[in-house]
Design a protein around this motif. Sequence first.
Motif, mmCIF file in Angstrom:
data_model
loop_
_atom_site.group_PDB
_atom_site.id
_atom_site.type_symbol
_atom_site.label_atom_id
_atom_site.label_comp_id
_atom_site.label_asym_id
_atom_site.label_seq_id
_atom_site.Cartn_x
_atom_site.Cartn_y
_atom_site.Cartn_z
ATOM 1 N N GLU A 116 -3.662 -40.432 -79.338
ATOM 2 C CA GLU A 116 -4.445 -41.623 -79.833
ATOM 3 C C GLU A 116 -3.544 -42.885 -79.712
ATOM 4 N N LEU A 117 -2.402 -42.776 -79.842
ATOM 5 C CA LEU A 117 -1.294 -44.115 -79.649
ATOM 6 C C LEU A 117 -1.516 -44.030 -77.882
ATOM 7 N N ASN A 118 -1.436 -43.758 -76.862
ATOM 8 C CA ASN A 118 -1.512 -43.460 -75.721
ATOM 9 C C ASN A 118 -0.135 -43.023 -74.572
ATOM 10 N N LEU A 119 0.611 -41.958 -76.166
ATOM 11 C CA LEU A 119 2.307 -42.449 -75.427
ATOM 12 C C LEU A 119 2.359 -40.667 -75.037
ATOM 13 N N PRO A 120 3.582 -40.628 -74.249
ATOM 14 C CA PRO A 120 4.008 -38.880 -73.546
ATOM 15 C C PRO A 120 4.557 -38.668 -74.885
ATOM 16 N N VAL A 121 4.601 -37.490 -75.610
ATOM 17 C CA VAL A 121 5.619 -36.481 -76.641
ATOM 18 C C VAL A 121 5.908 -35.509 -75.968
ATOM 19 N N ILE A 122 7.456 -35.428 -75.827
ATOM 20 C CA ILE A 122 8.128 -33.982 -75.607
ATOM 21 C C ILE A 122 8.846 -33.456 -76.689
ATOM 22 N N ALA A 123 8.369 -32.238 -76.532
ATOM 23 C CA ALA A 123 9.048 -31.646 -77.937
ATOM 24 C C ALA A 123 9.980 -30.351 -77.325
ATOM 25 N N LEU A 124 11.176 -30.477 -77.339
ATOM 26 C CA LEU A 124 11.531 -29.150 -77.222
ATOM 27 C C LEU A 124 11.402 -27.907 -77.900
ATOM 28 N N TYR A 125 11.157 -26.724 -77.155
ATOM 29 C CA TYR A 125 11.016 -25.474 -78.015
ATOM 30 C C TYR A 125 12.322 -24.435 -78.021
ATOM 31 N N PRO A 126 12.985 -23.401 -78.905
ATOM 32 C CA PRO A 126 13.465 -22.897 -78.276
ATOM 33 C C PRO A 126 12.720 -21.035 -78.347
ATOM 34 N N LEU A 127 13.172 -20.957 -77.113
ATOM 35 C CA LEU A 127 12.321 -19.368 -77.028
ATOM 36 C C LEU A 127 13.255 -18.440 -77.133
ATOM 37 N N GLY A 128 14.423 -18.115 -77.391
ATOM 38 C CA GLY A 128 15.218 -17.331 -78.665
ATOM 39 C C GLY A 128 13.857 -16.401 -79.866
ATOM 40 N N ARG A 129 13.603 -17.724 -80.329
ATOM 41 C CA ARG A 129 12.589 -17.117 -81.711
ATOM 42 C C ARG A 129 11.599 -16.523 -81.141
ATOM 43 N N ILE A 130 10.943 -16.559 -80.344
ATOM 44 C CA ILE A 130 9.939 -15.560 -80.121
ATOM 45 C C ILE A 130 9.778 -14.779 -79.127
ATOM 46 N N SER A 131 10.828 -14.362 -78.454
ATOM 47 C CA SER A 131 10.715 -13.281 -77.425
ATOM 48 C C SER A 131 12.159 -13.029 -77.435
ATOM 49 N N THR A 132 12.504 -11.472 -78.340
ATOM 50 C CA THR A 132 13.941 -11.005 -77.891
ATOM 51 C C THR A 132 14.013 -10.480 -77.088
ATOM 52 N N GLY A 133 13.633 -9.616 -75.733
ATOM 53 C CA GLY A 133 13.408 -9.205 -74.500
ATOM 54 C C GLY A 133 13.533 -10.623 -73.376
ATOM 55 N N TYR A 134 14.196 -12.182 -74.070
ATOM 56 C CA TYR A 134 13.554 -13.068 -72.535
ATOM 57 C C TYR A 134 15.356 -13.574 -72.061
ATOM 58 N N ARG A 135 16.468 -12.853 -73.148
ATOM 59 C CA ARG A 135 17.713 -12.840 -72.426
ATOM 60 C C ARG A 135 18.292 -12.116 -70.886
ATOM 61 N N GLY A 136 17.991 -13.469 -70.342
ATOM 62 C CA GLY A 136 19.048 -13.139 -68.887
ATOM 63 C C GLY A 136 17.585 -13.285 -67.228
ATOM 64 N N ARG A 137 16.891 -12.985 -68.411
ATOM 65 C CA ARG A 137 15.880 -13.693 -67.621
ATOM 66 C C ARG A 137 14.920 -14.431 -67.089
ATOM 67 N N ARG A 138 14.186 -15.029 -66.055
ATOM 68 C CA ARG A 138 13.971 -16.066 -65.820
ATOM 69 C C ARG A 138 12.531 -15.769 -66.659
ATOM 70 N N PRO A 139 12.599 -17.549 -67.589
ATOM 71 C CA PRO A 139 11.260 -17.479 -67.936
ATOM 72 C C PRO A 139 10.139 -17.389 -68.171
ATOM 73 N N GLU A 140 9.025 -17.391 -68.556
ATOM 74 C CA GLU A 140 7.479 -17.311 -67.601
ATOM 75 C C GLU A 140 7.029 -17.694 -68.984
ATOM 76 N N LEU A 141 5.052 -18.263 -68.416
ATOM 77 C CA LEU A 141 4.244 -18.988 -69.440
ATOM 78 C C LEU A 141 4.508 -18.694 -70.566
ATOM 79 N N HIS A 142 4.131 -17.410 -70.667
ATOM 80 C CA HIS A 142 4.040 -15.944 -71.773
ATOM 81 C C HIS A 142 4.996 -16.396 -73.175
ATOM 82 N N ASP A 143 6.104 -16.401 -72.224
ATOM 83 C CA ASP A 143 7.326 -16.530 -73.576
ATOM 84 C C ASP A 143 7.134 -17.372 -73.924
ATOM 85 N N ILE A 144 6.254 -18.175 -74.182
ATOM 86 C CA ILE A 144 5.648 -18.846 -75.607
ATOM 87 C C ILE A 144 4.905 -19.198 -76.347
ATOM 88 N N PRO A 145 4.574 -18.924 -77.573
ATOM 89 C CA PRO A 145 3.582 -18.996 -78.332
ATOM 90 C C PRO A 145 2.477 -19.585 -77.814
#
Length: 565
Positions: free
Chosen positions: A475-504
């Motif tokens: 609606e405002l024709n703006l780029p909106v950038i939202a930061l999100y912590p992976l650790g809150r949704i994937s306990t098995g993430y630590r140490g490995r390269r992140p993938e798309l399925h790691d986010i909700p």
Amino acid sequence: MPSETEVPPGPHRKMLAALHEVYVAAGRPGLRQISIGLKDDDSIPATLNYQAVGKILNGKQLPSPRQLMSLTLWLHNEGNIDSKTESDYKELITQLMNFREAAHRHQLGIERSEVPLAPAETRRRNQDPKNAQSTAKVENANERKVLSCMLQSKDAIADVVEILRASDFSNDLHKEIYNVLLELYAEGREVSIEETVKKLNSHYTFDIDSGQYLSTLLLEVANPGEASHHAEIISDSALGNRIGALGRKVAEMAESMETRSDLNSQHLLNTLEGELFAMVREHSAPIADSLEETLDEVEAAGGSIVGVPSGFRDFDALNSGFRPGELVIVAGASGMGKSTLGLDFVRRCSVDQPRSSFLVSLQMSRVETNMRILSAEARVAIHYMRSGTMRDEDWTRLARVMPSVAAAPIYMVEEPGYTINQLRASCSRLEAFHDLKLVVIDSLDLLYLDASESAGDHDRSLAIMVRELRKMAKELNLPVIALYPLGRISTGYRGRRPELHDIPDCLENFADVVILLHREDAYERDSPRAGEADFIVAKNRNGPTFVTTAAFQGHYARFVDMDKT
């Protein structure tokens, strides 16, 4: 059996009589016993609870097909009804289902006189009573089904709002219920019969019991996932009604041409063409309307960055910066530098350009944010600034960048409990008065849907928030950038390269661009890639997916291109 005053005569009473037949044959088990038995049966819907059983067996409530099947099945099994064979039992079930459908139609006919009709619907009935009543019942049935889905699921509301407008409803009461449900949804409040009735009664006065009417709506549809289907039927019907009304209007004008000197055939043609094309444009804009704008954008690009520059050469070359109207999700584990990267985007937009940016800093205080910006711009170690051990050359560097930082049009908020509605209002104001070009939210998990929201509700509201952010970006024709912590949704993430399925899933579905931030040296101090950071563009709705590498200079609180280290 209840008295005749409690149950209308006709198929509804027959259906309840058939159900009572099974109930009596089962030895009239107590309602609590039935409730306990149903609770232990995983195949039975949770809506068939103790209160629902009582209302159904006492003729106070019309059971849904699932409730009817479940209750009859349990009564048959637990009651050891030997007098009926399996075929008799199946026939009884079929009979009950047929009775329910007949009762449902009968109920619609009764309520037809209780629910106020829209003026257009009344006119259709007067013009052709038989045809109008049939059409009105079909329209009313679909409208009831849509409202039933919306009362049962917020996801259904999100699906329907993209298809229907309040004016598409032919029934005035349904129109008001729809508006109230949208208000509750937009305010982030609970969508329930109680809340809906409260809001309805505070705005309007009805001749019927609105709470009872809403309760009957819940019986219309068992699967809220059908909302889009019914909404499309209503939308198509509303468009057809508008086209029909336009035809009647033109016909009336044609009939009066002989008596009106201001009317002629060309005037009729212009009226028909203008209004008909307006309807077409509402439902599908022709490509010609946007071709010229598209060619202008292609020509203006000319190899340059179309969007807001990120400050990273390789990323901008492949993605043309952050394009207006896009929602960008930047995700990474704790300690990867998401807040630092978000500030880099703000600095490149407002210090280098300068263009207005808005930073929603829910992670850091204003003082901490300012300190990081100064450290990055002046190349003064941030631990020197925090500890008060700055050298003379550090002060000189700081003084050199102070004027440009002070003049940068960076707008900031650090308010705890900041809500999506507050964000929308702030962005609209900044866009109107300060030509806002970029929004950065640090971070999405600390943004609230509603001021009254509790921590337990936040996960459920994430999908609504990200949908609203994408809508705001468009609606405002703006780029909106939202930061999100992976650790809150994937306990098995630590140490490995992140993938798309790691986010909700909701972030992946609604984001236009997803950037996953990763640094090997955050886990392996002796990594051969120490000081390097990967920007993994795992999703890009309007461009390629790719990986670029930048240098992480944590002591200066910034990321830079590799050749600038």
